[in-house]
Write an enzyme that holds these catalytic residues in place. Structure first.
Site, mmCIF file in Angstrom:
data_model
loop_
_atom_site.group_PDB
_atom_site.id
_atom_site.type_symbol
_atom_site.label_atom_id
_atom_site.label_comp_id
_atom_site.label_asym_id
_atom_site.label_seq_id
_atom_site.Cartn_x
_atom_site.Cartn_y
_atom_site.Cartn_z
ATOM 1 N N SER A 20 0.884 -1.362 0.036
ATOM 2 C CA SER A 20 0.033 0.004 -0.034
ATOM 3 C C SER A 20 0.930 1.289 0.099
ATOM 4 O O SER A 20 1.909 1.476 0.728
ATOM 5 C CB SER A 20 -1.018 0.002 1.176
ATOM 6 N N GLY A 69 1.923 11.063 5.356
ATOM 7 C CA GLY A 69 0.668 11.486 6.470
ATOM 8 C C GLY A 69 -0.689 11.033 6.027
ATOM 9 O O GLY A 69 -1.755 11.825 6.251
ATOM 10 N N CYS A 127 0.135 3.247 10.414
ATOM 11 C CA CYS A 127 1.144 4.113 10.008
ATOM 12 C C CYS A 127 1.521 5.007 10.956
ATOM 13 O O CYS A 127 0.996 5.733 11.823
ATOM 14 C CB CYS A 127 -0.021 4.990 9.275
ATOM 15 N N LYS A 177 -2.682 -4.917 9.358
ATOM 16 C CA LYS A 177 -1.290 -4.620 9.054
ATOM 17 C C LYS A 177 -0.494 -4.286 10.404
ATOM 18 O O LYS A 177 -1.069 -3.091 10.785
ATOM 19 C CB LYS A 177 -1.494 -3.511 7.874
ATOM 20 N N ILE A 203 6.132 -6.049 7.754
ATOM 21 C CA ILE A 203 5.758 -4.980 8.789
ATOM 22 C C ILE A 203 5.425 -3.664 7.824
ATOM 23 O O ILE A 203 5.969 -3.576 6.933
ATOM 24 C CB ILE A 203 7.069 -4.826 9.835
ATOM 25 N N ASN A 204 4.998 -2.628 8.775
ATOM 26 C CA ASN A 204 4.807 -1.198 8.303
ATOM 27 C C ASN A 204 6.407 -0.557 8.552
ATOM 28 O O ASN A 204 7.101 -1.595 8.989
ATOM 29 C CB ASN A 204 3.701 -0.596 8.871
ATOM 30 N N GLY A 229 12.684 -0.264 3.235
ATOM 31 C CA GLY A 229 13.671 -0.567 2.279
ATOM 32 C C GLY A 229 14.714 -1.547 2.696
ATOM 33 O O GLY A 229 14.445 -2.129 3.882
ATOM 34 N N GLY A 277 7.274 -2.787 -1.502
ATOM 35 C CA GLY A 277 7.121 -1.372 -1.293
ATOM 36 C C GLY A 277 8.184 -0.800 -2.124
ATOM 37 O O GLY A 277 8.180 -0.307 -3.150
ATOM 38 N N THR A 278 9.135 -0.259 -1.261
ATOM 39 C CA THR A 278 10.225 0.633 -1.595
ATOM 40 C C THR A 278 10.835 0.180 -3.043
ATOM 41 O O THR A 278 11.126 1.048 -3.745
ATOM 42 C CB THR A 278 11.446 0.792 -0.527
HETATM 43 C C1 LIG Z 1 6.036 6.299 0.290
HETATM 44 C C2 LIG Z 1 5.583 5.325 1.191
HETATM 45 C C3 LIG Z 1 4.069 5.391 1.282
HETATM 46 C C4 LIG Z 1 3.533 4.514 1.859
HETATM 47 N N1 LIG Z 1 2.102 4.568 2.078
HETATM 48 C C5 LIG Z 1 1.438 3.571 2.932
HETATM 49 C C6 LIG Z 1 0.090 3.457 2.906
HETATM 50 O O1 LIG Z 1 -0.480 4.430 2.642
HETATM 51 N N2 LIG Z 1 -0.402 2.265 3.754
HETATM 52 C C7 LIG Z 1 0.342 1.578 4.100
HETATM 53 O O2 LIG Z 1 -0.156 0.557 4.855
HETATM 54 N N3 LIG Z 1 1.622 1.569 4.206
HETATM 55 C C8 LIG Z 1 2.458 2.490 3.435
HETATM 56 N N4 LIG Z 1 3.535 2.695 3.355
HETATM 57 C C9 LIG Z 1 4.342 1.278 3.949
HETATM 58 C C10 LIG Z 1 4.600 0.261 3.010
HETATM 59 O O3 LIG Z 1 3.346 -0.255 2.368
HETATM 60 C C11 LIG Z 1 5.417 -0.880 3.481
HETATM 61 O O4 LIG Z 1 4.717 -1.507 4.667
HETATM 62 C C12 LIG Z 1 6.928 -0.408 4.165
HETATM 63 O O5 LIG Z 1 7.255 0.589 3.228
HETATM 64 C C13 LIG Z 1 7.696 -1.504 4.241
HETATM 65 O O6 LIG Z 1 8.070 -2.355 2.914
HETATM 66 P P1 LIG Z 1 9.159 -1.857 1.910
HETATM 67 O O7 LIG Z 1 10.556 -1.888 3.009
HETATM 68 O O8 LIG Z 1 9.301 -3.200 0.936
HETATM 69 O O9 LIG Z 1 9.013 -0.470 1.438
HETATM 70 C C14 LIG Z 1 4.429 3.433 2.618
HETATM 71 C C15 LIG Z 1 5.704 3.465 2.378
HETATM 72 C C16 LIG Z 1 6.364 4.398 1.481
HETATM 73 C C17 LIG Z 1 7.751 4.276 1.317
#
Ligand SMILES: Cc1cc2nc3c(=O)[nH]c(=O)nc-3n(C[C@H](O)[C@H](O)[C@H](O)COP(=O)(O)O)c2cc1C
Length: 315
Positions: A20, A69, A127, A177, A203-204, A229, A277-278
Site C-alpha cells: 500500500s 501522512g 501508519c 497490518k 511490517i509497516n 527498504g 514496497g520501496t
Molecule cells: C512512500 C511510502 C508510502 C507508504 N504509504 C503507505 C500507506 O498508505 N499505507 C500503508 O499501509 N503503508 C504505507 N507504506 C508502507 C509500505 O506499504 C510498507 O509496509 C513499508 O514501506 C515496508 O516495506 P518496504 O521496505 O518494501 O518498502 C508506505 C511506504 C512508503 C515508502
C-alpha cells in the site's frame, strides 16, 4: 507447480503484491498490474486528509524515510472516482483503511464491502505518520505526538477493538497490518487473530528521523517518518519468523523485499505471501521480476507449491 495461495477467502494466482502507498495504476504503462497476485490501494480514511508538510521523503543508507501522512481524498471520492478507474484491474483489489476510532474503521469496512470491486480489506493499524487517539479526536497527524496518541498496533486492546469493528462490519477477508515499533509483535498478531483477522501483514515502517546539520533542523516536515527498504529486511524477517511460531492465520511478509531471493527468505520464515514496497521506486518491474524469480527457484528446487516453502526454514 503452482504459485497460487489462499489468504482467508482470497485466492491469489501468486503470492506477490505491491505494498500500500508504493504502487498505483499510474505504473500501468510500465508494468502489467494483472500479473500480480493482488492490487493493494493506498490507505484511505473516512474524510479527506491533506497529509504532512514537505519535505515528505528523504533517502537514507539502504532505505528511505517517508512522512506522507495518509494524504487522500476520503472514502466517498475513492468509491465514486477512484474505484471506477480501476476497471482494467482483473486481479483482486484490496482496499487499505485507517481511521481515528473503531466507528470509523467499521464504517469504512462496511461501505467498501458493499462495492463489488473490493475483494479484501487491509486495516492499517500501523501508519507511523498518523497516530491514533483512543478518544477518537485526533484527525491530523501534523501535530507532535500527544500524551495519549499511539499507533493502534502498539496496543493489544486497541488492535482487538479495531479488528473486531472491521470484522463485524464486513464479511470480506480482513488483513491486519502491524507495526514493528513494538517490543513484541507476536502479542499484537495474536490479538488480531483472536479478534477475527483472516491474516496479518507485517511490517509497516520503523519510526525514524534525519537531521540537516547545516540548518540544525529535522529534514522531514513532520520531524519523524517511516523507515523502509533493505535496511529493515533483517528485522522484518525476524518478526515474521517469531509471528509464524505464534499464530495460525497466514502472514504476509513485508520489509525491504527487492528481489526474488528476499521474497523466498520471507516465505521460508513463514510468510504465505509477500508485499513489495520501496523496491517499486527503484524498479517499477520489481514485483513482476520477483514472481518470475520465485517460479524459477521453485522449479529448480522441485517445489510444487508455496505452501511447501512457507515456514520451511531449517534449524
Ligand atoms: C512512500 C511510502 C508510502 C507508504 N504509504 C503507505 C500507506 O498508505 N499505507 C500503508 O499501509 N503503508 C504505507 N507504506 C508502507 C509500505 O506499504 C510498507 O509496509 C513499508 O514501506 C515496508 O516495506 P518496504 O521496505 O518494501 O518498502 C508506505 C511506504 C512508503 C515508502
Amino acid at each position: 507447480m503452482t504459485l497460487e495461495v489462499r489468504i482467508g477467502k482470497l485466492r491469489l494466482k501468486n503470492p506477490v503484491m505491491a505494498a500500500s502507498g508504493t504502487f498505483g495504476p499510474e505504473y500501468g504503462e510500465l508494468v502489467d498490474i494483472n500479473k500480480l497476485g493482488a492490487y493493494i490501494a493506498k490507505t484511505i480514511t473516512l474524510n479527506e486528509r491533506v497529509g504532512n508538510p514537505p519535505p515528505r521523503v528523504v533517502d537514507t543508507p539502504s532505505g528511505m524515510l517517508n512522512a506522507i501522512g495518509l494524504e487522500n481524498k476520503g472514502l466517498d471520492d475513492f468509491v465514486k472516482n477512484k474505484l471506477p478507474k480501476l476497471k482494467n484491474i482483473k486481479i483482486p483489489i484490496i482496499a487499505s483503511i485507517a481511521g481515528v476510532n473503531a466507528a470509523e474503521f467499521g464504517k469504512l469496512a462496511k461501505v467498501l464491502s458493499r462495492t463489488e470491486r473490493i475483494a479484501a480489506i487491509e486495516i492499517n493499524l500501523s501508519c507511523p505518520n498518523a497516530p491514533y487517539s483512543p478518544r477518537g479526536r485526533r484527525a491530523c497527524p501534523n501535530v507532535q505526538h500527544g500524551k495519549r496518541d499511539f499507533l493502534i498496533a502498539q496496543n493489544e486492546s486497541a488492535t482487538r477493538q479495531i479488528v473486531e469493528a472491521a470484522r463485524k462490519a464486513a464479511s470480506l477477508t480482513i488483513i491486519a497490518k502491524l507495526s514493528p515499533n513494538v517490543t513484541d509483535i507476536t502479542r499484537i498478531a495474536k490479538a488480531a487473530e483472536e479478534a477475527g483477522a483472516d491474516a496479518v501483514s507485517l511490517i509497516n515502517t520503523f519510526i525514524g528521523m534525519a537531521v540537516d546539520i547545516e540548518t540544525k533542523r529535522p529534514v522531514l516536515g513532520n520531524v519523524t517518518g517511516g523507515l523502509s527498504g533493505p535496511a529493515i529486511k533483517p528485522i522484518a524477517l525476524r518478526m515474521v519468523r517469531e509471528t509464524y511460531e505464534k499464530v495460525k492465520i497466514p502472514i504476509i511478509g513485508i520489509g525491504g523485499i527487492m528481489d526474488y531471493k528476499d521474497a523466498v527468505e520471507f516465505i521460508l520464515c513463514g510468510a504465505s505471501a509477500i508485499q513489495v514496497g520501496t523496491a517499486n521506486f527503484v524498479n517499477p518491474r520489481a514485483s513482476i521480476e520477483i514472481i518470475e524469480g520465485v517460479k524459477k527457484y521453485m522449479a529448480k528446487h522441485k517445489i510444487s507449491g508455496i505452501k511447501e516453502l512457507t515456514g520451511a526454514l531449517r534449524k
